[in-house]
Design a protein around this motif. Structure first.
Motif, PDB file in Angstrom:
ATOM      1  N   THR A 121      39.232  89.716 -93.475  1.00  0.00           N
ATOM      2  CA  THR A 121      38.729  88.454 -92.930  1.00  0.00           C
ATOM      3  C   THR A 121      39.941  87.551 -92.796  1.00  0.00           C
ATOM      4  O   THR A 121      40.832  87.555 -93.653  1.00  0.00           O
ATOM      5  CB  THR A 121      37.670  87.838 -93.857  1.00  0.00           C
ATOM      6  OG1 THR A 121      36.459  88.602 -93.755  1.00  0.00           O
ATOM      7  CG2 THR A 121      37.370  86.392 -93.489  1.00  0.00           C
ATOM      8  N   GLU A 122      39.999  86.768 -91.724  1.00  0.00           N
ATOM      9  CA  GLU A 122      41.196  85.973 -91.459  1.00  0.00           C
ATOM     10  C   GLU A 122      40.836  84.620 -90.859  1.00  0.00           C
ATOM     11  O   GLU A 122      39.691  84.381 -90.452  1.00  0.00           O
ATOM     12  CB  GLU A 122      42.137  86.734 -90.521  1.00  0.00           C
ATOM     13  CG  GLU A 122      41.518  87.092 -89.184  1.00  0.00           C
ATOM     14  CD  GLU A 122      42.294  88.169 -88.436  1.00  0.00           C
ATOM     15  OE1 GLU A 122      42.911  89.030 -89.083  1.00  0.00           O
ATOM     16  OE2 GLU A 122      42.259  88.160 -87.190  1.00  0.00           O
ATOM     17  N   ALA A 123      41.815  83.734 -90.828  1.00  0.00           N
ATOM     18  CA  ALA A 123      41.669  82.437 -90.175  1.00  0.00           C
ATOM     19  C   ALA A 123      42.885  82.197 -89.297  1.00  0.00           C
ATOM     20  O   ALA A 123      44.008  82.586 -89.648  1.00  0.00           O
ATOM     21  CB  ALA A 123      41.530  81.317 -91.206  1.00  0.00           C
ATOM     22  N   TRP A 124      42.662  81.551 -88.149  1.00  0.00           N
ATOM     23  CA  TRP A 124      43.734  81.255 -87.198  1.00  0.00           C
ATOM     24  C   TRP A 124      43.927  79.746 -87.068  1.00  0.00           C
ATOM     25  O   TRP A 124      42.952  78.994 -86.916  1.00  0.00           O
ATOM     26  CB  TRP A 124      43.382  81.789 -85.818  1.00  0.00           C
ATOM     27  CG  TRP A 124      43.242  83.265 -85.694  1.00  0.00           C
ATOM     28  CD1 TRP A 124      43.795  84.234 -86.489  1.00  0.00           C
ATOM     29  CD2 TRP A 124      42.487  83.971 -84.690  1.00  0.00           C
ATOM     30  NE1 TRP A 124      43.448  85.478 -86.043  1.00  0.00           N
ATOM     31  CE2 TRP A 124      42.656  85.357 -84.944  1.00  0.00           C
ATOM     32  CE3 TRP A 124      41.723  83.571 -83.600  1.00  0.00           C
ATOM     33  CZ2 TRP A 124      42.057  86.328 -84.145  1.00  0.00           C
ATOM     34  CZ3 TRP A 124      41.127  84.528 -82.808  1.00  0.00           C
ATOM     35  CH2 TRP A 124      41.290  85.902 -83.085  1.00  0.00           C
ATOM     36  N   TYR A 125      45.165  79.330 -87.094  1.00  0.00           N
ATOM     37  CA  TYR A 125      45.530  77.949 -86.749  1.00  0.00           C
ATOM     38  C   TYR A 125      46.478  78.034 -85.556  1.00  0.00           C
ATOM     39  O   TYR A 125      47.495  78.734 -85.604  1.00  0.00           O
ATOM     40  CB  TYR A 125      46.222  77.256 -87.924  1.00  0.00           C
ATOM     41  CG  TYR A 125      46.661  75.838 -87.615  1.00  0.00           C
ATOM     42  CD1 TYR A 125      45.850  74.747 -87.947  1.00  0.00           C
ATOM     43  CD2 TYR A 125      47.879  75.579 -86.986  1.00  0.00           C
ATOM     44  CE1 TYR A 125      46.243  73.446 -87.643  1.00  0.00           C
ATOM     45  CE2 TYR A 125      48.278  74.285 -86.678  1.00  0.00           C
ATOM     46  CZ  TYR A 125      47.462  73.228 -87.019  1.00  0.00           C
ATOM     47  OH  TYR A 125      47.858  71.938 -86.716  1.00  0.00           O
ATOM     48  N   VAL A 126      46.155  77.313 -84.475  1.00  0.00           N
ATOM     49  CA  VAL A 126      46.969  77.354 -83.263  1.00  0.00           C
ATOM     50  C   VAL A 126      48.173  76.430 -83.439  1.00  0.00           C
ATOM     51  O   VAL A 126      48.050  75.209 -83.412  1.00  0.00           O
ATOM     52  CB  VAL A 126      46.155  76.955 -82.018  1.00  0.00           C
ATOM     53  CG1 VAL A 126      47.033  77.025 -80.766  1.00  0.00           C
ATOM     54  CG2 VAL A 126      44.937  77.869 -81.856  1.00  0.00           C
ATOM     55  N   VAL A 127      49.351  77.044 -83.630  1.00  0.00           N
ATOM     56  CA  VAL A 127      50.587  76.288 -83.831  1.00  0.00           C
ATOM     57  C   VAL A 127      51.128  75.773 -82.501  1.00  0.00           C
ATOM     58  O   VAL A 127      51.595  74.642 -82.395  1.00  0.00           O
ATOM     59  CB  VAL A 127      51.646  77.155 -84.537  1.00  0.00           C
ATOM     60  CG1 VAL A 127      52.963  76.396 -84.713  1.00  0.00           C
ATOM     61  CG2 VAL A 127      51.129  77.623 -85.897  1.00  0.00           C
ATOM     62  N   GLU A 128      51.085  76.624 -81.474  1.00  0.00           N
ATOM     63  CA  GLU A 128      51.504  76.236 -80.124  1.00  0.00           C
ATOM     64  C   GLU A 128      50.539  76.857 -79.126  1.00  0.00           C
ATOM     65  O   GLU A 128      50.096  77.997 -79.307  1.00  0.00           O
ATOM     66  CB  GLU A 128      52.926  76.717 -79.811  1.00  0.00           C
ATOM     67  CG  GLU A 128      54.017  76.123 -80.679  1.00  0.00           C
ATOM     68  CD  GLU A 128      54.292  74.660 -80.376  1.00  0.00           C
ATOM     69  OE1 GLU A 128      53.812  74.136 -79.355  1.00  0.00           O
ATOM     70  OE2 GLU A 128      55.007  74.021 -81.193  1.00  0.00           O
ATOM     71  N   ALA A 129      50.233  76.099 -78.084  1.00  0.00           N
ATOM     72  CA  ALA A 129      49.372  76.597 -77.009  1.00  0.00           C
ATOM     73  C   ALA A 129      50.061  76.313 -75.676  1.00  0.00           C
ATOM     74  O   ALA A 129      50.281  75.152 -75.318  1.00  0.00           O
ATOM     75  CB  ALA A 129      48.006  75.924 -77.060  1.00  0.00           C
ATOM     76  N   PHE A 130      50.411  77.372 -74.976  1.00  0.00           N
ATOM     77  CA  PHE A 130      51.093  77.240 -73.703  1.00  0.00           C
ATOM     78  C   PHE A 130      50.066  77.330 -72.569  1.00  0.00           C
ATOM     79  O   PHE A 130      48.863  77.439 -72.812  1.00  0.00           O
ATOM     80  CB  PHE A 130      52.169  78.314 -73.573  1.00  0.00           C
ATOM     81  CG  PHE A 130      53.122  78.333 -74.745  1.00  0.00           C
ATOM     82  CD1 PHE A 130      54.085  77.348 -74.890  1.00  0.00           C
ATOM     83  CD2 PHE A 130      53.034  79.316 -75.724  1.00  0.00           C
ATOM     84  CE1 PHE A 130      54.956  77.341 -75.967  1.00  0.00           C
ATOM     85  CE2 PHE A 130      53.900  79.323 -76.809  1.00  0.00           C
ATOM     86  CZ  PHE A 130      54.865  78.328 -76.931  1.00  0.00           C
ATOM     87  N   GLU A 131      50.543  77.318 -71.341  1.00  0.00           N
ATOM     88  CA  GLU A 131      49.625  77.345 -70.193  1.00  0.00           C
ATOM     89  C   GLU A 131      48.733  78.586 -70.247  1.00  0.00           C
ATOM     90  O   GLU A 131      49.209  79.703 -70.446  1.00  0.00           O
ATOM     91  CB  GLU A 131      50.422  77.344 -68.888  1.00  0.00           C
ATOM     92  CG  GLU A 131      49.558  77.300 -67.640  1.00  0.00           C
ATOM     93  CD  GLU A 131      50.367  77.222 -66.363  1.00  0.00           C
ATOM     94  OE1 GLU A 131      49.745  77.240 -65.280  1.00  0.00           O
ATOM     95  OE2 GLU A 131      51.610  77.140 -66.442  1.00  0.00           O
ATOM     96  N   GLY A 132      47.427  78.368 -70.120  1.00  0.00           N
ATOM     97  CA  GLY A 132      46.479  79.471 -70.132  1.00  0.00           C
ATOM     98  C   GLY A 132      46.125  79.991 -71.505  1.00  0.00           C
ATOM     99  O   GLY A 132      45.464  81.032 -71.627  1.00  0.00           O
ATOM    100  N   ALA A 133      46.521  79.298 -72.568  1.00  0.00           N
ATOM    101  CA  ALA A 133      46.285  79.773 -73.940  1.00  0.00           C
ATOM    102  C   ALA A 133      44.794  79.990 -74.190  1.00  0.00           C
ATOM    103  O   ALA A 133      43.964  79.137 -73.866  1.00  0.00           O
ATOM    104  CB  ALA A 133      46.836  78.764 -74.943  1.00  0.00           C
TER     105      ALA A 133
END
Length: 326
Positions: free
Chosen positions: A113-125
């Motif tokens: 089981t995991e969790a995601w934190y979006v550190v960077e989001a580029f075009e189309g992320a």
């Protein structure tokens, strides 16, 4: 004891890239897809990068000092967490992870089981979390035809978004993101579809463990304001808790004799001060707070994820007290 930093363990991936160079200068050649930043797994074990224990592997350090580092409530036989940074220039496979029971029976290790934190989001992320009211028959047909797009719950994402990915949830990290991933200490992934890239698929096992009733939604969290910082409670399960600290000045805390903490810097820079020791921290760093450390202070303008294996009842009471206070 003192706050521990570790050498980064890099993995070249066909979907990887070079975006970690936005805040790191030590990338090897290649398309770097993963950096294992706190790890104690047969496929990669962290090496201490600072202080008295510099050069020692994490598993060796645990054998040497035991509960001083991991705490009295954490098993010395299997380090429970794995903290990564993931850079996806191309989309990852459509995949699913087993729960603990299946993982131990089939692979000899815990589920994931995991969790995601979006550190960077580029075009189309984007990310894929779950399906759109997909039946098992539709899912099997999609495996046969490779026509997954209409069934997948693909979500555009932006910096700071958080998602909880429970074992059994179909998911995929889309292109154009850097993700901080906090997960159970497992490297078991069952690929369902890989966009004809020639890698092994694990369809029978995936069908065994997939739970199409699970839904992936962005975590809203509970925000609590304090002098000099704020704290958001995001995820709490038996495997880990995830909290976000947004520091504008400083905060002080005390370690817990029962468990270690891991802080992962997702924005800004600062320093950790404890027992006369001062350690600088910046975006991309992960730091382990030993259970026996005592009081520590974090200063700076910095955002940090805090992950740890919780005492569920204690953590629930803490969150409940914040709700009542608010």
């Amino acid at each position: 004891m003192y706050p521990l930093k570790f050498e980064n363990i890099y993995f070249d991936k066909i979907w990887g890239g070079r975006d970690l160079e936005l805040f790191r200068s030590n990338l090897p050649e290649g398309d770097i897809g993963e950096s294992w930043d706190v790890a104690c797994h047969p496929h990669g074990t962290s090496v201490v990068a600072n202080g008295e224990y510099k050069g020692m592997k994490l598993d060796e350090l645990i054998k040497k000092v035991g509960s001083e580092i991991i705490g009295t409530s954490i098993s010395k036989e299997w380090f429970p967490l794995l903290v990564k940074l993931i850079n996806a220039k191309d989309k990852l496979s459509v995949q699913v992870h087993p729960d603990d029971r299946y993982g131990m029976q089939a692979e000899g290790e815990m589920g994931k089981t995991e969790a995601w934190y979006v550190v960077e989001a580029f075009e189309g992320a984007n990310l894929v979390v779950g399906t759109k009211d997909c039946t098992r028959e539709q899912f099997k047909k999609a495996i046969e035809t490779g026509e997954f797009d209409e069934l997948m719950n693909q979500i555009p994402v932006q910096k700071g978004d958080v998602y909880f990915v429970k074992s059994g949830l179909v998911h995929a990290i889309g292109e154009g993101v850097i993700i901080a991933e906090i997960q159970q200490n497992s490297d078991t992934t069952y690929r369902v579809y890989d966009y004809n890239r020639g890698r092994e698929l694990h369809i029978d096992k995936a069908l065994d463990v997939v739970n199409l009733s699970l839904r992936g939604e962005k975590s809203r969290g509970l925000l609590v304001q304090r002098n000099g910082f704020s704290k958001t409670y995001y995820c709490l399960c038996e495997h880990f808790a995830l909290e976000l600290y947004e520091v504008t000045e400083s905060f002080k805390e005390c370690s817990d004799n029962e468990r270690f903490y891991i802080f992962t810097v997702v924005e800004g820079a600062g320093e950790i001060i404890s027992n006369g020791n001062k350690e600088s921290i910046r975006k991309g760093d992960s730091i382990l707070i030993p259970a026996s450390l005592g009081e520590y202070e974090i200063k700076g303008v910095v955002k940090l994820l805090k992950s740890f294996v919780p005492n569920m009842e204690k953590s629930k009471q803490e969150i409940l007290s914040e709700v009542v206070t608010e």
